[in-house]
Enzyme design. Structure first.
Site, PDB file in Angstrom:
ATOM      1  N   GLY A 100       0.915  -1.164   0.039  1.00  0.00           N
ATOM      2  CA  GLY A 100       0.034  -0.096  -0.005  1.00  0.00           C
ATOM      3  C   GLY A 100       0.744   1.121   0.108  1.00  0.00           C
TER       4      GLY A 100
ATOM      5  N   SER B  27      -7.066  -9.127  -2.939  1.00  0.00           N
ATOM      6  CA  SER B  27      -7.455  -7.876  -1.783  1.00  0.00           C
ATOM      7  C   SER B  27      -6.473  -6.856  -1.797  1.00  0.00           C
ATOM      8  CB  SER B  27      -7.628  -8.789  -0.482  1.00  0.00           C
ATOM      9  OG  SER B  27      -6.488  -9.297  -0.123  1.00  0.00           O
ATOM     10  N   ASN B  28      -5.389  -6.905  -2.400  1.00  0.00           N
ATOM     11  CA  ASN B  28      -4.376  -5.858  -2.279  1.00  0.00           C
ATOM     12  C   ASN B  28      -4.649  -4.848  -3.317  1.00  0.00           C
ATOM     13  OD1 ASN B  28      -1.764  -8.489  -2.483  1.00  0.00           O
ATOM     14  ND2 ASN B  28      -2.729  -7.523  -0.754  1.00  0.00           N
TER      15      ASN B  28
ATOM     16  N   GLN C  18      -6.964  -2.923  -3.970  1.00  0.00           N
ATOM     17  CA  GLN C  18      -8.054  -1.778  -3.252  1.00  0.00           C
ATOM     18  C   GLN C  18      -6.862  -0.629  -3.154  1.00  0.00           C
ATOM     19  OE1 GLN C  18      -6.968  -1.970   0.131  1.00  0.00           O
ATOM     20  NE2 GLN C  18      -8.401  -0.747   1.032  1.00  0.00           N
ATOM     21  N   ARG C  19      -5.369  -0.719  -3.007  1.00  0.00           N
ATOM     22  CA  ARG C  19      -4.861   0.390  -2.534  1.00  0.00           C
ATOM     23  C   ARG C  19      -3.210   0.070  -3.230  1.00  0.00           C
ATOM     24  NH1 ARG C  19      -4.780  -3.367   1.551  1.00  0.00           N
ATOM     25  NH2 ARG C  19      -2.926  -4.090   2.431  1.00  0.00           N
TER      26      ARG C  19
ATOM     27  N   ASP D 250       5.031  -3.422   6.948  1.00  0.00           N
ATOM     28  CA  ASP D 250       3.616  -3.336   7.678  1.00  0.00           C
ATOM     29  C   ASP D 250       3.860  -4.127   8.881  1.00  0.00           C
ATOM     30  OD1 ASP D 250       4.174  -6.047   6.741  1.00  0.00           O
ATOM     31  OD2 ASP D 250       1.956  -6.143   5.989  1.00  0.00           O
TER      32      ASP D 250
ATOM     33  N   CYS E  64      15.364   5.333  18.900  1.00  0.00           N
ATOM     34  CA  CYS E  64      15.395   6.665  19.604  1.00  0.00           C
ATOM     35  C   CYS E  64      14.185   7.018  20.197  1.00  0.00           C
ATOM     36  CB  CYS E  64      15.944   7.708  19.025  1.00  0.00           C
ATOM     37  SG  CYS E  64      17.647   7.625  18.403  1.00  0.00           S
TER      38      CYS E  64
ATOM     39  N   CYS F  42      -2.873  -4.324   8.053  1.00  0.00           N
ATOM     40  CA  CYS F  42      -4.044  -3.776   7.178  1.00  0.00           C
ATOM     41  C   CYS F  42      -5.245  -4.854   7.026  1.00  0.00           C
ATOM     42  CB  CYS F  42      -3.851  -3.277   5.795  1.00  0.00           C
ATOM     43  SG  CYS F  42      -2.462  -2.114   5.996  1.00  0.00           S
TER      44      CYS F  42
ATOM     45  N   CYS G  33      22.292   3.927  17.891  1.00  0.00           N
ATOM     46  CA  CYS G  33      23.041   5.004  17.633  1.00  0.00           C
ATOM     47  C   CYS G  33      24.405   4.895  18.370  1.00  0.00           C
ATOM     48  CB  CYS G  33      22.135   6.203  17.886  1.00  0.00           C
ATOM     49  SG  CYS G  33      20.735   6.564  16.903  1.00  0.00           S
TER      50      CYS G  33
ATOM     51  N   CYS H 273      -7.466 -18.657  12.728  1.00  0.00           N
ATOM     52  CA  CYS H 273      -8.038 -17.117  12.217  1.00  0.00           C
ATOM     53  C   CYS H 273      -7.881 -16.956  10.514  1.00  0.00           C
ATOM     54  CB  CYS H 273      -7.177 -16.133  13.091  1.00  0.00           C
ATOM     55  SG  CYS H 273      -5.726 -16.089  12.604  1.00  0.00           S
TER      56      CYS H 273
HETATM   57  N1  LIG Z   1      10.602  -8.071   6.118  1.00  0.00           N
HETATM   58  C1  LIG Z   1      10.004  -8.036   4.791  1.00  0.00           C
HETATM   59  N2  LIG Z   1      10.789  -8.120   3.680  1.00  0.00           N
HETATM   60  C2  LIG Z   1      10.106  -7.664   2.527  1.00  0.00           C
HETATM   61  N3  LIG Z   1       9.108  -7.203   2.581  1.00  0.00           N
HETATM   62  C3  LIG Z   1       8.268  -7.185   3.544  1.00  0.00           C
HETATM   63  C4  LIG Z   1       8.640  -7.274   4.763  1.00  0.00           C
HETATM   64  N4  LIG Z   1       7.664  -7.060   5.812  1.00  0.00           N
HETATM   65  C5  LIG Z   1       6.640  -6.679   4.850  1.00  0.00           C
HETATM   66  N5  LIG Z   1       7.014  -6.543   3.746  1.00  0.00           N
HETATM   67  C6  LIG Z   1       6.143  -6.357   2.735  1.00  0.00           C
HETATM   68  O1  LIG Z   1       5.576  -4.984   2.851  1.00  0.00           O
HETATM   69  C7  LIG Z   1       4.219  -4.797   2.247  1.00  0.00           C
HETATM   70  C8  LIG Z   1       3.289  -4.021   3.310  1.00  0.00           C
HETATM   71  O2  LIG Z   1       2.204  -3.548   2.506  1.00  0.00           O
HETATM   72  P1  LIG Z   1       0.717  -3.883   2.790  1.00  0.00           P
HETATM   73  O3  LIG Z   1       0.598  -4.111   4.338  1.00  0.00           O
HETATM   74  O4  LIG Z   1      -0.028  -2.893   2.031  1.00  0.00           O
HETATM   75  O5  LIG Z   1       0.465  -5.298   2.080  1.00  0.00           O
HETATM   76  P2  LIG Z   1       0.212  -6.733   2.586  1.00  0.00           P
HETATM   77  O6  LIG Z   1       0.902  -7.319   3.601  1.00  0.00           O
HETATM   78  O7  LIG Z   1      -0.102  -7.532   1.345  1.00  0.00           O
HETATM   79  O8  LIG Z   1      -1.327  -6.317   3.045  1.00  0.00           O
HETATM   80  P3  LIG Z   1      -2.467  -7.275   3.897  1.00  0.00           P
HETATM   81  O9  LIG Z   1      -2.249  -7.162   5.356  1.00  0.00           O
HETATM   82  O10 LIG Z   1      -3.778  -6.826   3.355  1.00  0.00           O
HETATM   83  O11 LIG Z   1      -2.311  -8.902   3.513  1.00  0.00           O
HETATM   84  C9  LIG Z   1       3.864  -6.390   1.983  1.00  0.00           C
HETATM   85  O12 LIG Z   1       3.746  -6.451   0.402  1.00  0.00           O
HETATM   86  C10 LIG Z   1       4.735  -7.132   2.558  1.00  0.00           C
HETATM   87  O13 LIG Z   1       5.085  -8.514   2.015  1.00  0.00           O
END
Ligand SMILES: Nc1ncnc2c1ncn2[C@@H]1O[C@H](COP(=O)(O)OP(=O)(O)OP(=O)(O)O)[C@@H](O)[C@H]1O
Length: 377
Positions: A26, A54-55, A57-58, A115, A160, A174, A235, A334
Site C-alpha cells: 500500500g 484483496s491488495n 484496493q490500495r 507493515d 530513539c 491492514c 546509535c 483465524c
Molecule cells: N521483512 C520484509 N521483507 C520484505 N517485504 C516485507 C517485509 N515485511 C513486510 N513486507 C512487505 O511489505 C508490504 C506491506 O504492504 P501492505 O501492508 O499494504 O501489504 P500486505 O501485507 O499485502 O497487506 P495485507 O495485510 O492486506 O495482506 C507487503 O507487500 C509485505 O510483503
C-alpha cells in the site's frame, strides 16, 4: 527542470541517485510510482510476497493481470510502463537480519514501506549501521504516520523514538484492521516527496513526526523530534543490535509471514499446517475441536464446518473458560494465522498440559492448499 530551485542540476542529482523501497504494498506502490516517474537513476524493490486480489484496493501498481506474481516484479513492470529506461532491481525476497546489510548497502536512501514492527526495527538498525537516511511510513484504518530517521549526523533513529516495541494488542495488519486505500496513497506519496527532497538537498534538518488522520480536524499534525537519544542502543553502537537481536522475539506477538521455515520448525509441536489439520479431520473418528478466533462478523461470512467461534478479544478476557481438558487437542484458526498465535499462546499459558496448536497461515492457507473453493474474503 524548469522548477526554480531544482533545475538541470537537480534533475541530474535525481538521475545519479539510488533508492531502495522495502515493501511493494500500500505504501510502496505510490512511493515507487512517483520515484520512478521522477527519474531516480536506480530503484531497488524488496518484497517476498505475491499479489492477491484483496491488495488491489490500495496497491496501485498491481492489477488483475499480475495476480499471483511477486509484488516486486509486478511493481517493476508497472514502473517500466511509465519509463522503459528505468533501472529497477527486483528482489523478491524477505528482508531479514541475515541479508539486510548486503541488500540495502548499494542504495543512497532506504524507504520503509512495510507493515510489521520487527521489520521496522530491523530497517532502522540497518540504516544506522549503513549511515543512510530511512524514510519511514505507516498506515492503518484512517490514519498514517511519516518520519525521516537517521538524517545527517544527529538525526534520531526509530529506536530513539520507540526504544521498546508497542504492546501486542495495539498492533495489527491492514488485512486484520482494514485500511482506507487512499490513506496509504497519501503517506506513500509523501515518502516519495521526502526522498526527493533529501536527494535535492531540500530536507528539513530538524526532523518531525507527521501524523495524519483522515477523519481528524485538522487532518495533519506534526511533532518536532529531538536529536539522537544518548541512551539509544543502536546509535551508540551502530551494527551491534543487528548482530544480536532476534527481531521477532524482541517485538513479541505473532511471527510475520517472512519468518523462515527454520523458526517455524522451532515452534514444532505448537503449530500445525492447514494440510495436516485437514488430514487429521479426514482420518479421525472424533472431529478435532477447532476454535475460530475471528470477529463474529467475519465468522459469519465463512467458516470451517463444526468450528466454534470465540473472537480473540473474548478469549483473551477469559482464557480459562476455553482451555480444553488435557485429553482434548484444540486447534486455533483465524484468517491469516496471526491472531490464532496470540490466542494459542494465551491458552497454553493457562497450563493444564492442554495441547493447543495454531494453524499456520489460517483460513487463507486452507483455501490455498486444502479447498480452493473455500470463500475466504
Ligand atoms: N521483512 C520484509 N521483507 C520484505 N517485504 C516485507 C517485509 N515485511 C513486510 N513486507 C512487505 O511489505 C508490504 C506491506 O504492504 P501492505 O501492508 O499494504 O501489504 P500486505 O501485507 O499485502 O497487506 P495485507 O495485510 O492486506 O495482506 C507487503 O507487500 C509485505 O510483503
Amino acid at each position: 527542470m524548469i522548477l526554480d530551485g531544482v533545475g538541470l542540476p537537480g534533475q541530474v542529482k535525481l538521475t545519479q541517485s539510488s533508492v531502495v523501497v522495502v515493501g511493494a504494498g500500500g505504501l510502496g506502490c505510490p512511493a515507487l510510482q512517483y520515484l520512478g516517474a521522477a527519474g531516480i537513476g536506480r530503484i531497488g524493490i524488496i518484497d517476498h510476497d505475491r499479489v492477491e486480489i484483496s491488495n488491489l484496493q490500495r496497491q496501485i501498481l498491481h492489477n488483475e493481470e499480475t495476480l499471483g506474481m511477486y509484488k516486486a516484479e509486478s511493481a517493476a513492470l508497472a514502473m517500466k510502463r511509465i519509463n522503459s529506461e528505468l533501472t529497477v532491481d527486483v528482489m523478491a525476497v524477505a528482508l531479514t537480519a541475515d541479508n539486510a546489510m548486503s541488500l540495502l548497502h548499494p542504495y543512497d536512501i532506504i524507504l520503509d514501506c512495510t507493515d510489521n514492527v520487527p521489520t521496522r526495527y530491523l530497517l532502522s538498525d540497518a540504516s544506522v549501521a549503513l549511515k543512510k537516511p530511512l524514510v519511514s511510513g505507516a498506515a492503518q484504518k484512517f490514519e498514517g504516520q511519516l518520519c525521516v530517521f537517521n538524517l545527517g549526523t544527529n538525526g534520531p533513529c526509530y529506536r530513539c523514538l520507540y526504544p521498546q516495541p508497542p504492546p501486542q494488542e495495539s498492533v495489527g495488519s491492514c488485512s486484520e484492521l482494514g485500511i482506507l486505500g487512499v490513506v496509504t496513497g497519501i503517506i506513500g506519496n509523501m515518502q516519495a516527496l521526502e526522498t526527493i527532497k533529501i536527494i535535492l538537498g531540500k530536507e528539513d534538518q530538524s526532523p518531525s513526526l507527521l501524523l495524519f488522520s483522515a477523519l481528524g480536524s485538522p487532518p495533519f499534525r506534526s511533532i518536532k523530534l529531538r536529536q539522537r537519544k544518548p541512551t539509544c542502543v543502536a546509535c551508540n553502537n551502530p551494527g551491534a543490535p543487528l548482530n544480536s537481536t532476534d527481531y521477532v522475539q524482541f517485538c513479541g506477538g505473532p511471527s510475520p509471514d517472512w519468518v523462515s521455515e527454520g523458526r517455524i520448525a522451532g515452534l514444532a509441536g505448537h503449530r500445525i499446517q492447514a494440510r495436516e489439520l485437514h488430514e487429521l479431520i479426514m482420518s479421525s473418528t472424533v472431529r478435532p475441536r477447532i476454535l475460530d478466533v475471528r470477529p463474529a462478523i467475519e465468522y459469519g461470512i465463512c467458516q470451517l464446518p463444526e468450528s466454534e467461534n470465540v473472537p480473540l478479544k473474548e478469549l483473551l478476557s477469559q482464557p480459562e473458560k476455553y482451555i480444553p481438558s488435557s485429553a482434548t487437542d484444540l486447534y486455533v484458526i483465524c484468517r491469516l494465522g496471526n491472531d490464532s498465535q496470540i490466542a494459542a499462546e494465551a491458552l497454553r499459558r493457562m497450563g493444564r498440559g492442554a495441547c493447543v496448536k495454531d494453524v499456520i497461515g489460517g483460513l487463507r492457507a486452507w483455501s490455498t492448499v486444502v479447498d480452493s473453493n473455500f470463500p475466504i474474503y
